[in-house]
Design a protein around this motif. Structure first.
Motif, PDB file in Angstrom:
ATOM      1  N   TYR A  56      57.386   6.812  21.257  1.00 37.02           N
ATOM      2  CA  TYR A  56      57.843   6.646  22.632  1.00 37.02           C
ATOM      3  C   TYR A  56      59.228   6.688  22.938  1.00 37.02           C
ATOM      4  CZ  TYR A  56      57.366   5.676  27.583  1.00 37.02           C
ATOM      5  OH  TYR A  56      57.445   5.561  29.000  1.00 37.02           O
ATOM      6  N   MET A  57      59.807   6.056  21.938  1.00 39.32           N
ATOM      7  CA  MET A  57      61.622   5.942  21.945  1.00 39.32           C
ATOM      8  C   MET A  57      62.163   7.296  21.946  1.00 39.32           C
ATOM      9  SD  MET A  57      62.228   2.294  20.530  1.00 39.32           S
ATOM     10  CE  MET A  57      61.683   0.807  21.199  1.00 39.32           C
ATOM     11  N   LEU A  58      61.491   8.336  21.149  1.00 36.47           N
ATOM     12  CA  LEU A  58      62.193   9.536  20.933  1.00 36.47           C
ATOM     13  C   LEU A  58      61.997  10.312  22.213  1.00 36.47           C
ATOM     14  CD1 LEU A  58      60.343  10.239  17.536  1.00 36.47           C
ATOM     15  CD2 LEU A  58      62.709   9.810  17.889  1.00 36.47           C
TER      16      LEU A  58
ATOM     17  N   PRO B  21      56.028   1.118  29.199  1.00 30.19           N
ATOM     18  CA  PRO B  21      54.655   1.435  29.320  1.00 30.19           C
ATOM     19  C   PRO B  21      54.059   1.515  27.762  1.00 30.19           C
ATOM     20  CG  PRO B  21      55.932   2.848  30.519  1.00 30.19           C
ATOM     21  CD  PRO B  21      56.882   1.970  29.994  1.00 30.19           C
ATOM     22  N   ALA B  22      54.744   1.907  26.756  1.00 34.28           N
ATOM     23  CA  ALA B  22      54.386   1.585  25.611  1.00 34.28           C
ATOM     24  C   ALA B  22      54.325   0.372  25.050  1.00 34.28           C
ATOM     25  CB  ALA B  22      55.266   2.345  24.451  1.00 34.28           C
ATOM     26  N   LEU B  23      55.344  -0.703  25.580  1.00 34.28           N
ATOM     27  CA  LEU B  23      55.085  -2.129  25.079  1.00 34.28           C
ATOM     28  C   LEU B  23      53.874  -2.469  25.817  1.00 34.28           C
ATOM     29  CD1 LEU B  23      58.898  -3.351  25.637  1.00 34.28           C
ATOM     30  CD2 LEU B  23      57.685  -3.115  23.547  1.00 34.28           C
ATOM     31  N   ALA B  24      53.530  -2.084  26.861  1.00 31.21           N
ATOM     32  CA  ALA B  24      52.240  -2.946  27.540  1.00 31.21           C
ATOM     33  C   ALA B  24      51.196  -2.458  26.887  1.00 31.21           C
ATOM     34  CB  ALA B  24      52.320  -2.363  29.054  1.00 31.21           C
ATOM     35  N   ALA B  25      51.135  -1.078  26.352  1.00 28.94           N
ATOM     36  CA  ALA B  25      49.869  -0.723  25.601  1.00 28.94           C
ATOM     37  C   ALA B  25      49.738  -1.404  24.229  1.00 28.94           C
ATOM     38  CB  ALA B  25      49.908   0.492  25.353  1.00 28.94           C
ATOM     39  N   LEU B  26      50.858  -1.434  23.581  1.00 24.33           N
ATOM     40  CA  LEU B  26      50.955  -2.205  22.451  1.00 24.33           C
ATOM     41  C   LEU B  26      50.779  -3.795  22.614  1.00 24.33           C
ATOM     42  CD1 LEU B  26      51.261  -2.429  19.382  1.00 24.33           C
ATOM     43  CD2 LEU B  26      53.601  -2.612  19.558  1.00 24.33           C
ATOM     44  N   GLY B  27      51.100  -4.423  23.721  1.00 25.77           N
ATOM     45  CA  GLY B  27      50.840  -5.731  23.948  1.00 25.77           C
ATOM     46  C   GLY B  27      49.195  -6.135  23.849  1.00 25.77           C
ATOM     47  N   ILE B  28      48.406  -5.263  24.873  1.00 25.56           N
ATOM     48  CA  ILE B  28      47.453  -5.169  24.903  1.00 25.56           C
ATOM     49  C   ILE B  28      46.508  -5.162  23.713  1.00 25.56           C
ATOM     50  CG2 ILE B  28      45.239  -4.340  26.328  1.00 25.56           C
ATOM     51  CD1 ILE B  28      47.531  -3.466  28.671  1.00 25.56           C
ATOM     52  N   LEU B  29      46.904  -4.115  23.197  1.00 23.62           N
ATOM     53  CA  LEU B  29      46.021  -3.871  21.786  1.00 23.62           C
ATOM     54  C   LEU B  29      46.295  -5.040  20.665  1.00 23.62           C
ATOM     55  CD1 LEU B  29      46.866  -0.170  21.072  1.00 23.62           C
ATOM     56  CD2 LEU B  29      44.633  -1.152  21.803  1.00 23.62           C
ATOM     57  N   SER B  30      47.543  -5.580  20.885  1.00 30.43           N
ATOM     58  CA  SER B  30      47.900  -6.624  19.975  1.00 30.43           C
ATOM     59  C   SER B  30      47.072  -8.060  20.255  1.00 30.43           C
ATOM     60  CB  SER B  30      49.352  -7.218  20.080  1.00 30.43           C
ATOM     61  OG  SER B  30      49.515  -8.347  19.265  1.00 30.43           O
ATOM     62  N   VAL B  31      46.688  -8.010  21.761  1.00 30.43           N
ATOM     63  CA  VAL B  31      45.939  -9.510  22.095  1.00 30.43           C
ATOM     64  C   VAL B  31      44.615  -9.158  21.740  1.00 30.43           C
ATOM     65  CG1 VAL B  31      44.788 -10.257  24.198  1.00 30.43           C
ATOM     66  CG2 VAL B  31      47.230  -9.849  24.153  1.00 30.43           C
TER      67      VAL B  31
ATOM     68  N   PHE C  36      41.242  -4.920  33.029  1.00 32.49           N
ATOM     69  CA  PHE C  36      42.184  -4.727  34.189  1.00 32.49           C
ATOM     70  C   PHE C  36      43.583  -4.052  33.744  1.00 32.49           C
ATOM     71  CE2 PHE C  36      39.477  -8.137  35.264  1.00 32.49           C
ATOM     72  CZ  PHE C  36      39.151  -7.777  36.831  1.00 32.49           C
ATOM     73  N   LEU C  37      43.845  -3.773  32.561  1.00 33.92           N
ATOM     74  CA  LEU C  37      45.062  -3.588  31.890  1.00 33.92           C
ATOM     75  C   LEU C  37      44.932  -2.201  31.060  1.00 33.92           C
ATOM     76  CD1 LEU C  37      46.633  -6.817  31.109  1.00 33.92           C
ATOM     77  CD2 LEU C  37      46.835  -5.505  33.294  1.00 33.92           C
ATOM     78  N   GLN C  38      43.603  -1.671  31.268  1.00 34.59           N
ATOM     79  CA  GLN C  38      43.214  -0.330  30.393  1.00 34.59           C
ATOM     80  C   GLN C  38      44.196   0.974  30.846  1.00 34.59           C
ATOM     81  OE1 GLN C  38      39.436   1.716  30.694  1.00 34.59           O
ATOM     82  NE2 GLN C  38      39.149   0.427  32.985  1.00 34.59           N
ATOM     83  N   LYS C  39      44.726   0.727  32.227  1.00 37.41           N
ATOM     84  CA  LYS C  39      45.345   1.984  32.651  1.00 37.41           C
ATOM     85  C   LYS C  39      46.908   2.013  31.718  1.00 37.41           C
ATOM     86  CE  LYS C  39      47.231  -0.598  36.398  1.00 37.41           C
ATOM     87  NZ  LYS C  39      47.577  -0.549  37.919  1.00 37.41           N
ATOM     88  N   TYR C  40      47.207   0.825  31.381  1.00 38.25           N
ATOM     89  CA  TYR C  40      48.490   0.707  30.585  1.00 38.25           C
ATOM     90  C   TYR C  40      48.284   1.209  29.228  1.00 38.25           C
ATOM     91  CZ  TYR C  40      50.324  -2.187  34.241  1.00 38.25           C
ATOM     92  OH  TYR C  40      50.867  -2.688  35.455  1.00 38.25           O
ATOM     93  N   ILE C  41      47.064   1.011  28.665  1.00 41.49           N
ATOM     94  CA  ILE C  41      46.996   1.690  27.341  1.00 41.49           C
ATOM     95  C   ILE C  41      46.942   3.189  27.429  1.00 41.49           C
ATOM     96  CG2 ILE C  41      45.106   1.735  25.503  1.00 41.49           C
ATOM     97  CD1 ILE C  41      44.164  -1.099  26.253  1.00 41.49           C
ATOM     98  N   THR C  42      46.378   3.600  28.341  1.00 41.36           N
ATOM     99  CA  THR C  42      45.876   5.316  28.393  1.00 41.36           C
ATOM    100  C   THR C  42      47.105   5.729  28.833  1.00 41.36           C
ATOM    101  OG1 THR C  42      45.315   5.041  30.705  1.00 41.36           O
ATOM    102  CG2 THR C  42      43.472   5.111  29.046  1.00 41.36           C
ATOM    103  N   ALA C  43      48.227   4.999  29.668  1.00 43.30           N
ATOM    104  CA  ALA C  43      49.634   5.823  30.044  1.00 43.30           C
ATOM    105  C   ALA C  43      50.277   5.635  28.966  1.00 43.30           C
ATOM    106  CB  ALA C  43      49.890   4.898  31.393  1.00 43.30           C
ATOM    107  N   GLY C  44      50.256   4.182  28.070  1.00 41.04           N
ATOM    108  CA  GLY C  44      51.419   4.283  26.957  1.00 41.04           C
ATOM    109  C   GLY C  44      51.077   5.298  25.865  1.00 41.04           C
ATOM    110  N   ILE C  45      49.994   5.444  25.378  1.00 39.83           N
ATOM    111  CA  ILE C  45      49.579   6.591  24.366  1.00 39.83           C
ATOM    112  C   ILE C  45      49.682   7.795  24.861  1.00 39.83           C
ATOM    113  CG2 ILE C  45      47.404   7.169  23.106  1.00 39.83           C
ATOM    114  CD1 ILE C  45      46.470   4.494  22.899  1.00 39.83           C
ATOM    115  N   ALA C  46      49.212   8.195  26.138  1.00 36.86           N
ATOM    116  CA  ALA C  46      49.483   9.365  26.568  1.00 36.86           C
ATOM    117  C   ALA C  46      50.905  10.044  26.792  1.00 36.86           C
ATOM    118  CB  ALA C  46      48.749   9.680  28.183  1.00 36.86           C
ATOM    119  N   ASN C  47      51.811   9.197  27.036  1.00 42.21           N
ATOM    120  CA  ASN C  47      52.974   9.516  26.909  1.00 42.21           C
ATOM    121  C   ASN C  47      53.831   9.400  25.671  1.00 42.21           C
ATOM    122  OD1 ASN C  47      53.107   9.808  29.834  1.00 42.21           O
ATOM    123  ND2 ASN C  47      53.586   7.612  30.165  1.00 42.21           N
TER     124      ASN C  47
END
Length: 478
Positions: free
Chosen positions: A362-364, A395-405, A463-474
């Motif tokens: 994502y940072m690239l 967005p990527a941090l949110a996706a990783l945070g949800i997966l980590s939880v 409730f936070l799955q949209k952040y997972i899809t957005a983070g992974i998609a981008n």
């Protein structure tokens, strides 16, 4: 509600649905059932009583049959088996009640209304035999070794003359002592619940009440006994003629007992385990985001010798199963003194190769010109990372945070290695193992607490799955 209806009635084109629409909705319905049905089954079974689960009751709802009791009482002539009807529910379910509920009922006063064999059966079932045993010992000044007699070895028992003690007692006291010690012919009485059914009498054809131990729909014949004890013989009834009344009776104590530390035979407090899991998940997720984002920032925005090699090594660890590194993790945790502490669960998994890869890609996609402009304004590397890179990587941090939880909450292997010897530090997954032991199985508690353990991760994902899809998609886009 309108949005849901609009979504469920969408079509690929035209006013009428085509075969592709039907196929799509069939696939959607199948996937929905595959997810919901197991959870619904688990939820309904978590409200069933212990006896229902032990009898493998296949009914969908947590209902109970109307019951009577079957008593087995020993006499000098042999064992007598008979049915006791019209007993209150608290008597029938006495063994499943906690100590506080049992104390709220006057069992001694209740059995005074009965006599003979029924009295003996209820006395043993309601745990009044030890009380009467102590009363007999006090009244006749009997020795204290009688209380330890059942646990003595054969040689130790031979040193004591029980028959001489019984010779000086009356018939009722002899029965009390003999039942307590398990001496023939007065072995301890047995008391089990039976299902009350109505079926045609095999001899007269008249509708009659019977007691059966279980109803198996796949069995053609069900053995039963007459409720009115007209005979002690077992009769065979056609299973398809049995009629039993069921009442909806959810067992909420399956949830309240473990959460309040009142679960029988369980040495852990599930509320404490729940708190430990929250602490582990929250702290570990924060550390994971911080450490992984630092590593990803270095790999994405810095040029140094061996950069590609470091990245390849990190990715290579994804191909190593966690069980391979289990022994090494255990030795590291033990050597650092973290064994038995929740930090032994938090620190070993603070950095994850999946998180580093996700954040680096994502940072690239973030332009280097933004970082160079910040450096030209005299921003330090820490400020570039903290004030520019992290907000843009949200967005990527949110996706990783949800997966980590989700990962941390459901993790069993690492807690099993790090804190299995300290029950005060148990997480939810370890607590669930405590409900099933070698000699005692508490499946009703385990099913209920499994439902409780599913709630946080389910809410986070829903409730936070949209952040997972957005983070992974981008991830990886430039």
């Amino acid at each position: 509600m309108t949005g849901i209806l609009t979504f469920l009635t969408r079509k690929s084109g035209g006013r009428r649905a085509n075969w592709l629409d039907y196929l799509t909705y069939a696939y959607l319905a199948f996937g929905f059932l595959m997810i919901v049905v197991p959870v619904a089954w688990l939820s309904l079974n978590s409200l069933k009583t212990k006896s229902q689960l032990e009898k493998q009751d296949l009914s969908l709802l947590p209902t109970v049959y109307e019951q009577v009791a079957r008593a087995t009482v020993s006499t000098p002539e042999g064992r007598e088996i008979f049915i006791i009807s019209d007993l209150p529910d608290w008597v029938l379910n006495w063994k499943e009640l906690d100590a506080e509920t049992q104390a709220s009922h006057d069992a001694a006063a209740f059995i005074e209304d009965y006599e003979g064999l029924t009295y003996y059966a209820l006395r043993a079932h309601l745990d009044l035999l030890p009380v009467q045993m102590r009363e007999v010992m006090t009244a006749h000044d009997l020795p204290e070794w009688l209380l330890r007699y059942t646990t003595m070895s054969v040689a130790a028992k031979a040193e004591h003359d029980v028959d001489a003690l019984l010779a000086g007692l009356d018939a009722d006291d002899v029965r009390v002592v003999s039942e307590f010690l398990g001496l023939p012919p007065y072995e301890q009485s047995r008391f089990v619940g039976q299902i009350l059914v109505t079926a045609p009498d095999p001899e007269t054809g008249v509708e009659t009440q019977f007691a059966v131990s279980n109803i198996r729909p796949n069995s053609e014949i069900t053995p039963a006994r007459y409720v009115d004890n007209r005979t002690d013989a077992v009769v065979k009834l056609a299973t398809d003629t049995l009629q039993a009344k069921r009442v909806l009776a959810p067992s909420w104590s399956n949830y309240t007992d473990p959460l309040t530390g009142k679960a029988f035979g369980v040495n852990v407090n599930f509320a404490t385990c729940f708190t430990n899991s929250i602490l582990v998940t929250a702290i570990a997720t924060i550390l994971t985001l911080l450490i992984n984002s630092m590593a990803a920032f270095a790999l994405a925005k810095y040029k140094f010798r061996g950069q590609l090699g470091f990245f390849i090594v990190i990715l290579a660890t994804l191909m190593v199963p966690p069980t391979i590194t289990l022994v090494g993790v255990f030795k590291a945790v033990h050597a650092t003194g973290l064994s038995g502490s929740i930090w032994g669960v938090i620190i070993p998994g603070a950095a994850t190769p999946t998180g580093v890869f996700l954040l680096r890609q994502y940072m690239l996609s973030i332009p280097d010109e933004l970082l160079e402009a910040a450096r030209m304004d005299a921003a330090s590397e820490w400020k570039v990372y903290w004030r520019i890179m992290l907000p843009l990587t949200l967005p990527a941090l949110a996706a990783l945070g949800i997966l980590s939880v989700i990962w941390r909450w459901n993790d069993l292997i690492l807690p099993l290695v790090a804190i299995a010897t300290t029950k005060e530090a148990y997480t939810i997954q370890l607590c669930l193992l405590e409900f099933r032991g070698e000699h005692l199985s508490q499946e009703h508690y385990r099913l209920a607490m499994t439902m409780v353990s599913l709630i946080p991760s389910t809410l986070v994902f829903v409730f936070l799955q949209k952040y997972i899809t957005a983070g992974i998609a981008n991830t990886g886009l430039k």
